[in-house]
Enzyme design. Structure first.
Site, PDB file in Angstrom:
ATOM      1  N   ASP A 199      35.260   6.479 -30.742  1.00  0.00           N
ATOM      2  CA  ASP A 199      36.012   5.599 -29.821  1.00  0.00           C
ATOM      3  C   ASP A 199      35.058   4.736 -29.004  1.00  0.00           C
ATOM      4  OD1 ASP A 199      38.350   4.539 -28.819  1.00  0.00           O
ATOM      5  OD2 ASP A 199      38.581   6.037 -27.246  1.00  0.00           O
TER       6      ASP A 199
ATOM      7  N   LYS B  51      33.826   1.558 -27.552  1.00  0.00           N
ATOM      8  CA  LYS B  51      34.391   0.255 -27.212  1.00  0.00           C
ATOM      9  C   LYS B  51      33.920  -0.084 -25.795  1.00  0.00           C
ATOM     10  CE  LYS B  51      38.770   2.488 -25.925  1.00  0.00           C
ATOM     11  NZ  LYS B  51      40.223   2.542 -26.170  1.00  0.00           N
TER      12      LYS B  51
ATOM     13  N   ASN C 299      34.561   2.145 -22.744  1.00  0.00           N
ATOM     14  CA  ASN C 299      33.943   3.475 -22.745  1.00  0.00           C
ATOM     15  C   ASN C 299      32.430   3.404 -22.600  1.00  0.00           C
ATOM     16  OD1 ASN C 299      36.364   4.799 -22.961  1.00  0.00           O
ATOM     17  ND2 ASN C 299      36.310   4.930 -25.187  1.00  0.00           N
TER      18      ASN C 299
ATOM     19  N   THR D 202      40.869   2.280 -31.288  1.00  0.00           N
ATOM     20  CA  THR D 202      41.398   0.962 -30.928  1.00  0.00           C
ATOM     21  C   THR D 202      41.228   0.029 -32.113  1.00  0.00           C
ATOM     22  OG1 THR D 202      40.733   1.368 -28.640  1.00  0.00           O
ATOM     23  CG2 THR D 202      41.242  -0.908 -29.250  1.00  0.00           C
TER      24      THR D 202
ATOM     25  N   ASP E 151      34.374   9.291 -22.331  1.00  0.00           N
ATOM     26  CA  ASP E 151      35.615   9.546 -23.072  1.00  0.00           C
ATOM     27  C   ASP E 151      35.362  10.082 -24.481  1.00  0.00           C
ATOM     28  OD1 ASP E 151      38.168   9.751 -23.948  1.00  0.00           O
ATOM     29  OD2 ASP E 151      38.771   7.711 -23.447  1.00  0.00           O
TER      30      ASP E 151
END
Length: 488
Positions: A149, A151, A154, A190, A171
């Protein structure tokens, strides 16, 4: 067996105590679909941390909340990692509805928000930040942990008030340990940043993080997202087709080494994609300022304009799902305020007008989205209210019928009571009449005996029979009359 043992260990080490007994819970820092992060202060030491409240799923059939296994996996991974570029887990608490992670407080905000406040950004600065991201991911990958994850939101800064802020990866809700010989597939993340193998539901590994780093680098240097389409489906189609280019409008000031770094990360075939070690050895990362052409090295480093990066962060923060409304409005307002401070006195009237128009269109879009959502919720509430009114009317009707039945029954009992009173009156009158007749007959019989002088003969027998029969007659007559009256 190892995983089962680990889960059991995690369950044992969650403190079954109120986190409020040990920490003062403060302001909200952010929120997600099933989690909210608040600032907190440890009562015993006075140190500040971030408390992440994760809503537990109450049953297997429910979709609200995070299942126990996923929470335990995140905690297990956080307990394994200790690196300057990765957030640190301090403690874990659990109550009936939440698991609370006490995490290192990362208060410098998002990396992209920090860079968007700058007027310009050199490639050397960009490289220093990418290098920190690579260092953190390298530590994870050496432990066979994939973040899944990565991105901009984060990638946080520990403290933005220093020349080169320290990056923290946060995260780990989607992070997984990749086991040799164990195939792992999933669709998450995402859409803008996921790798093709996630979209195609193929076996996943550490390579997925490297694709995300390529997307992050592309956006950092240009302010444009390489695969973002008008819809989610279009975005995913662009990813699977690896459909992107280096538009001259966005990359005119970008070095070829930087473009080469991105090209070698945005590769569909995972075996040909750069590994984390290869990325760390890439010339753009190791050159330390020698990324320009020879004729440019005698001049000042090329400055990349951050106007489009500001526009990108503004657009991202304006996306407001229903469960995140307050946080996104707050962040949106902060971004607009920061933009005003940075650009004050530096833009012409036409440029300011264009920016204002974009903000108005964004707000209108947000308003329309929220209005549609509220309209849908209102329709649902109206339907539920209509159902409740219908059920209420049914209950009122039943109540009325029951009241009428009770009144009818009461009236019937009243009639029976009146008949009984009437019969009682008749019986009493008959009893008195028969008593009078009996007394008269007794007197007649007595006088008859006295006149005849026969006390043991026919007169005595007649007197005895009359005395025995009259009460019986009285009783039988009364009973039959009562029964006859009731039958009427």
């Amino acid at each position: 067996m190892v995983q089962a043992s680990m889960r059991s260990s995690n369950m044992e080490t969650f403190k079954q105590q109120k986190v409020e007994d040990f920490y003062d819970i403060g302001e909200e820092l952010g929120s997600g679909q099933f989690a909210i992060v608040k600032k907190c202060r440890e009562k015993s030491t006075g140190l500040e941390y971030a408390a992440k409240f994760i809503k537990k799923r109450q049953s297997r059939a429910s979709r609200r909340g995070v299942c126990r296994e996923e929470i335990e996996r995140e905690v297990s991974i956080l307990r394994q990692v200790l690196h300057p570029n990765i957030i640190t887990l301090h403690d874990v608490y659990e109550n009936r509805t939440d698991v609370v992670l006490i995490l290192e407080l990362v208060s410098g905000g998002e990396l992209f928000d920090f860079l968007a406040q700058k007027e310009s950004l050199s490639e050397e600065e960009a490289t220093s930040f990418i290098k920190q991201i690579l260092d953190g991911v390298n530590y994870l990958h050496t432990k066979k942990i994939a973040h899944f994850d990565l991105k901009p939101e984060n990638i946080m800064l520990l403290d933005k008030n220093i020349p080169i802020p320290h990056i923290k990866l946060i995260d780990f809700g989607l992070a997984h340990e990749i086991e040799d010989g164990v195939e792992f597939k999933n669709i998450f993340g995402t859409p803008e940043f996921v790798a093709p193998e996630i979209v195609n539901y193929e076996p996943l590994g550490l390579e997925a993080d490297m694709w995300s780093i390529g997307v992050i680098t592309y956006i950092l240097l240009s302010g444009a997202s390489p695969f973002l389409g008008d819809t989610k489906q279009e975005t995913l189609a662009n990813i699977t087709a690896v459909s992107y280019d280096f538009d001259e409008e966005f990359f005119s000031q970008t070095s070829e080494l930087a473009k080469d770094f991105i090209r070698k990360l945005l590769v569909k075939e995972t075996r040909k994609r750069l590994t984390i070690q290869e990325a760390l050895r890439h010339p753009w990362i190791t050159s330390e300022g020698e990324v320009r052409a020879p004729e440019q090295r005698k001049t000042q480093p090329t400055q990349l304009k951050t106007k489009r990066l500001r526009e990108y962060t503004l657009k991202c923060h304006s996306s407001m799902p229903p469960n995140n409304t307050y946080v996104n409005f707050e962040r949106f307002a902060q971004v607009v305020e920061d933009m005003a401070q940075v650009d004050q006195g530096c833009r012409a009237l036409v440029g300011a007008r264009d920016t204002l128009q974009d903000d108005v269109e964004t707000l209108v879009s947000i308003f329309n989205e929220k209005e549609a959502w509220y309209r849908e919720e209102n329709e649902s509430a109206r339907h539920n209210l209509s159902q409740l009114r219908y059920e209420f009317r049914k209950l009122e009707s039943l109540k009325k019928l029951l009241r009428e039945d009770i009144q009818a029954t009461g009236a019937s009992f009243g009639g029976v009571a009146r008949k009984l009173d009437h019969l009682h009156t008749q019986f009493e009158a008959l009893r008195q009449e028969l008593s009078a007749d009996l007394q008269w007959m007794q007197e007649v019989m007595i006088s008859f005996q006295l006149e005849s002088g026969d006390t043991d003969g026919l007169g005595a027998m007649f007197h005895q029979d009359a005395s025995d029969s009259l009460p019986e007659l009285l009783s039988r007559s009364h009973t039959e009359e009562v029964l006859a009256s009731l039958k009427l």
